[in-house]
Scaffold this motif. Structure first.
Motif, PDB file in Angstrom:
ATOM      1  N   LEU A   1       0.850  -1.193   0.000  1.00 33.56           N
ATOM      2  CA  LEU A   1       0.000   0.000   0.000  1.00 33.56           C
ATOM      3  C   LEU A   1       0.883   1.237   0.000  1.00 33.56           C
ATOM      4  CD1 LEU A   1      -0.374   1.610   3.037  1.00 33.56           C
ATOM      5  CD2 LEU A   1      -1.285  -0.625   3.584  1.00 33.56           C
ATOM      6  N   ASP A   2       0.350   2.309  -0.579  1.00 35.51           N
ATOM      7  CA  ASP A   2       1.023   3.597  -0.608  1.00 35.51           C
ATOM      8  C   ASP A   2       0.203   4.616   0.177  1.00 35.51           C
ATOM      9  OD1 ASP A   2       3.052   2.612  -2.175  1.00 35.51           O
ATOM     10  OD2 ASP A   2       2.219   3.379  -4.060  1.00 35.51           O
ATOM     11  N   ILE A   3       0.883   5.441   0.966  1.00 41.69           N
ATOM     12  CA  ILE A   3       0.248   6.528   1.700  1.00 41.69           C
ATOM     13  C   ILE A   3       0.784   7.831   1.132  1.00 41.69           C
ATOM     14  CG2 ILE A   3      -0.084   7.583   3.973  1.00 41.69           C
ATOM     15  CD1 ILE A   3       0.404   4.771   5.181  1.00 41.69           C
ATOM     16  N   GLU A   4      -0.113   8.671   0.663  1.00 40.22           N
ATOM     17  CA  GLU A   4       0.288   9.880  -0.047  1.00 40.22           C
ATOM     18  C   GLU A   4       0.675  10.999   0.926  1.00 40.22           C
ATOM     19  OE1 GLU A   4       0.765   9.874  -3.271  1.00 40.22           O
ATOM     20  OE2 GLU A   4       0.111   7.774  -3.227  1.00 40.22           O
ATOM     21  N   PRO A   5       1.515  11.931   0.481  1.00 43.48           N
ATOM     22  CA  PRO A   5       1.899  13.068   1.336  1.00 43.48           C
ATOM     23  C   PRO A   5       0.673  13.847   1.803  1.00 43.48           C
ATOM     24  CG  PRO A   5       3.309  12.965  -0.599  1.00 43.48           C
ATOM     25  CD  PRO A   5       2.220  11.958  -0.824  1.00 43.48           C
ATOM     26  N   GLY A   6       0.636  14.163   3.096  1.00 45.16           N
ATOM     27  CA  GLY A   6      -0.461  14.939   3.654  1.00 45.16           C
ATOM     28  C   GLY A   6      -1.685  14.135   4.022  1.00 45.16           C
ATOM     29  N   GLU A   7      -1.664  12.822   3.825  1.00 43.89           N
ATOM     30  CA  GLU A   7      -2.809  11.988   4.197  1.00 43.89           C
ATOM     31  C   GLU A   7      -2.875  11.789   5.705  1.00 43.89           C
ATOM     32  OE1 GLU A   7      -4.877   8.643   1.927  1.00 43.89           O
ATOM     33  OE2 GLU A   7      -2.767   8.325   1.441  1.00 43.89           O
ATOM     34  N   PHE A   8      -4.088  11.597   6.209  1.00 43.35           N
ATOM     35  CA  PHE A   8      -4.304  11.090   7.574  1.00 43.35           C
ATOM     36  C   PHE A   8      -4.865   9.689   7.365  1.00 43.35           C
ATOM     37  CE2 PHE A   8      -4.822  13.028  11.962  1.00 43.35           C
ATOM     38  CZ  PHE A   8      -4.829  11.812  12.614  1.00 43.35           C
ATOM     39  N   PHE A   9      -4.008   8.681   7.534  1.00 43.40           N
ATOM     40  CA  PHE A   9      -4.299   7.305   7.126  1.00 43.40           C
ATOM     41  C   PHE A   9      -4.472   6.417   8.352  1.00 43.40           C
ATOM     42  CE2 PHE A   9      -3.438   3.067   5.579  1.00 43.40           C
ATOM     43  CZ  PHE A   9      -3.965   3.052   4.297  1.00 43.40           C
ATOM     44  N   GLY A  10      -5.505   5.585   8.348  1.00 36.44           N
ATOM     45  CA  GLY A  10      -5.765   4.679   9.454  1.00 36.44           C
ATOM     46  C   GLY A  10      -5.407   3.243   9.101  1.00 36.44           C
ATOM     47  N   LEU A  11      -4.730   2.559  10.023  1.00 37.92           N
ATOM     48  CA  LEU A  11      -4.397   1.145   9.874  1.00 37.92           C
ATOM     49  C   LEU A  11      -5.094   0.402  11.007  1.00 37.92           C
ATOM     50  CD1 LEU A  11      -2.679  -0.977   8.332  1.00 37.92           C
ATOM     51  CD2 LEU A  11      -0.849  -0.529   9.976  1.00 37.92           C
ATOM     52  N   LEU A  12      -6.119  -0.374  10.677  1.00 39.18           N
ATOM     53  CA  LEU A  12      -6.961  -1.020  11.679  1.00 39.18           C
ATOM     54  C   LEU A  12      -6.855  -2.534  11.582  1.00 39.18           C
ATOM     55  CD1 LEU A  12     -10.232   1.107  11.236  1.00 39.18           C
ATOM     56  CD2 LEU A  12      -8.215   1.620  12.642  1.00 39.18           C
ATOM     57  N   GLY A  13      -7.142  -3.188  12.691  1.00 37.52           N
ATOM     58  CA  GLY A  13      -7.154  -4.645  12.708  1.00 37.52           C
ATOM     59  C   GLY A  13      -7.255  -5.153  14.132  1.00 37.52           C
ATOM     60  N   PRO A  14      -7.693  -6.397  14.304  1.00 37.44           N
ATOM     61  CA  PRO A  14      -7.755  -6.975  15.655  1.00 37.44           C
ATOM     62  C   PRO A  14      -6.361  -7.216  16.203  1.00 37.44           C
ATOM     63  CG  PRO A  14      -8.219  -8.649  14.004  1.00 37.44           C
ATOM     64  CD  PRO A  14      -8.117  -7.349  13.265  1.00 37.44           C
ATOM     65  N   ASN A  15      -6.277  -7.537  17.488  1.00 34.04           N
ATOM     66  CA  ASN A  15      -4.988  -7.884  18.091  1.00 34.04           C
ATOM     67  C   ASN A  15      -4.363  -9.051  17.327  1.00 34.04           C
ATOM     68  OD1 ASN A  15      -5.212  -5.968  20.129  1.00 34.04           O
ATOM     69  ND2 ASN A  15      -6.282  -7.362  21.497  1.00 34.04           N
ATOM     70  N   GLY A  16      -3.075  -8.927  17.047  1.00 33.44           N
ATOM     71  CA  GLY A  16      -2.376  -9.987  16.327  1.00 33.44           C
ATOM     72  C   GLY A  16      -2.515  -9.920  14.824  1.00 33.44           C
ATOM     73  N   ALA A  17      -3.113  -8.846  14.303  1.00 30.69           N
ATOM     74  CA  ALA A  17      -3.324  -8.749  12.853  1.00 30.69           C
ATOM     75  C   ALA A  17      -2.034  -8.417  12.106  1.00 30.69           C
ATOM     76  CB  ALA A  17      -4.386  -7.698  12.549  1.00 30.69           C
ATOM     77  N   GLY A  18      -1.049  -7.828  12.796  1.00 28.57           N
ATOM     78  CA  GLY A  18       0.209  -7.479  12.148  1.00 28.57           C
ATOM     79  C   GLY A  18       0.481  -5.993  12.077  1.00 28.57           C
ATOM     80  N   LYS A  19      -0.358  -5.174  12.730  1.00 30.13           N
ATOM     81  CA  LYS A  19      -0.198  -3.711  12.652  1.00 30.13           C
ATOM     82  C   LYS A  19       1.139  -3.259  13.235  1.00 30.13           C
ATOM     83  CE  LYS A  19      -3.808  -2.774  15.159  1.00 30.13           C
ATOM     84  NZ  LYS A  19      -4.090  -4.176  15.562  1.00 30.13           N
ATOM     85  N   THR A  20       1.436  -3.697  14.449  1.00 29.21           N
ATOM     86  CA  THR A  20       2.666  -3.261  15.110  1.00 29.21           C
ATOM     87  C   THR A  20       3.897  -3.817  14.403  1.00 29.21           C
ATOM     88  OG1 THR A  20       1.568  -3.002  17.247  1.00 29.21           O
ATOM     89  CG2 THR A  20       3.949  -3.278  17.281  1.00 29.21           C
ATOM     90  N   THR A  21       3.803  -5.027  13.860  1.00 27.81           N
ATOM     91  CA  THR A  21       4.916  -5.579  13.077  1.00 27.81           C
ATOM     92  C   THR A  21       5.197  -4.712  11.867  1.00 27.81           C
ATOM     93  OG1 THR A  21       4.399  -7.844  13.775  1.00 27.81           O
ATOM     94  CG2 THR A  21       5.734  -7.589  11.797  1.00 27.81           C
TER      95      THR A  21
END
Length: 308
Positions: free
Chosen positions: A28-48
């Motif tokens: 995935l790409d996040i564009e300059p100036g975006e406010f982007f959310g990364l969501l998922g249950p515990n263990g989904a891989g967000k912190t990794t």
């Protein structure tokens, strides 16, 4: 050029039970100036995923780029582009708040930074704690200092990993007002949170992770538009729902919520409630929110996994 680019990122850990795939081909790409959310249950891989972005974990395969700088090949420049607020409360107990911010400035080679440090202290409600030792602060105040430390070198990309977990309403309001202002000034913001009302209010675009894979990636408005149009909400006391309702309901204490696509479905719910003799109160019909969308997406992906 994207502010953040995840390119086919995978991460596999060796465990006593064999290999565990924490991330699988995330792009995935996040564009300059975006406010982007990364969501998922515990263990989904967000912190990794964020740890790979911050250089704390090395990806098994794939590439991550921050404002054109590869986080592995050009790590020093990539780090300067990022301000990361971690989940954990990490602090040095031997310094005051102001000293901690000065030291953090020094890590990035930023000199004559007192004016910006003063602005951070004021904006985050830390001005009266500037001379306090870090170990004397409450958990909420330590969280504010972590935010200030992540911003002290004025990074163009701000990464917030559960920044409001376990903090009071005042800090949430203070933090979001300040971060929203930085976003309006052009800073890119990547947010992970379990408070979905925050993500709905703040994020223009959202990705949802489950079991290390992206299962949804869309503008917040489009995700909400594709959801069930209404939710029937009511309170009941100690009564068992009819099976046909229990299978669809989301129950939190006394509060029952049922997804409804049209007026006919709402009437069928009310008829089932009357027939079961349930005593209900505070009946209302509301629009579906991001929490409804999130639960629907996760439920659909669960069905796909268990399907024969």
């Amino acid at each position: 050029m994207p502010a953040i680019s995840f390119q086919s990122v995978s991460k596999t850990y060796a465990t006593a039970r064999g290999e565990f795939k924490a991330l699988s081909d995330v792009s995935l790409d996040i564009e300059p100036g975006e406010f982007f959310g990364l969501l998922g249950p515990n263990g989904a891989g967000k912190t990794t995923l964020i740890s790979i972005l911050a250089g704390l974990v090395r990806a098994s395969s794939g590439r991550v780029v921050v404002n054109g700088h590869d986080v592995q090949a050009d790590y020093a420049q990539a780090r300067r582009q990022l301000g990361v607020v971690p989940q954990e409360l990490v602090f040095d107990p031997f310094f005051t708040v102001r000293e901690a911010l000065r030291i953090q400035s020094g890590y990035f080679g930023v000199k004559n930074n007192e004016a910006w440090i003063d602005e951070l202290l004021e904006s985050l409600g830390l001005a009266d704690k500037a001379k306090a030792n870090m170990r004397q602060l409450s958990g909420g105040m330590k969280r504010r200092v972590l935010v200030a430390q992540s911003l002290v070198h004025r990074p163009p990309v701000i990464v917030l990993d559960e920044p409001t977990a376990g903090v009071d309403v005042e800090l949430r309001q203070t933090l979001w007002q300040f971060i929203a202002r930085l976003n309006r000034q052009g800073h890119t913001v990547l947010l992970t949170t379990h408070y979905l009302e925050e993500a709905e209010a703040l994020c223009g675009r959202i990705a949802m992770l489950k079991s290390g894979r992206i299962v949804a990636l869309e503008r917040t408005s489009e995700l909400l538009r594709a959801a069930s149009s209404n939710v029937l909400r009511f309170k009941t006391e100690g009564h068992r729902l009819p099976p046909e309702l229990a299978a669809k309901a989301r129950v939190t204490g006394r509060i029952v919520q049922l997804p409804a696509h049209d007026a006919h479905e709402i009437e069928s719910y009310l008829a089932a409630i009357r027939q079961a003799g349930l005593n209900v109160e505070d009946v209302e019909i509301r629009k579906a929110d991001l929490e409804d969308v999130f639960l629907d997406v996760m439920a659909e992906k669960k069905k796909e996994v268990v399907a024969p």
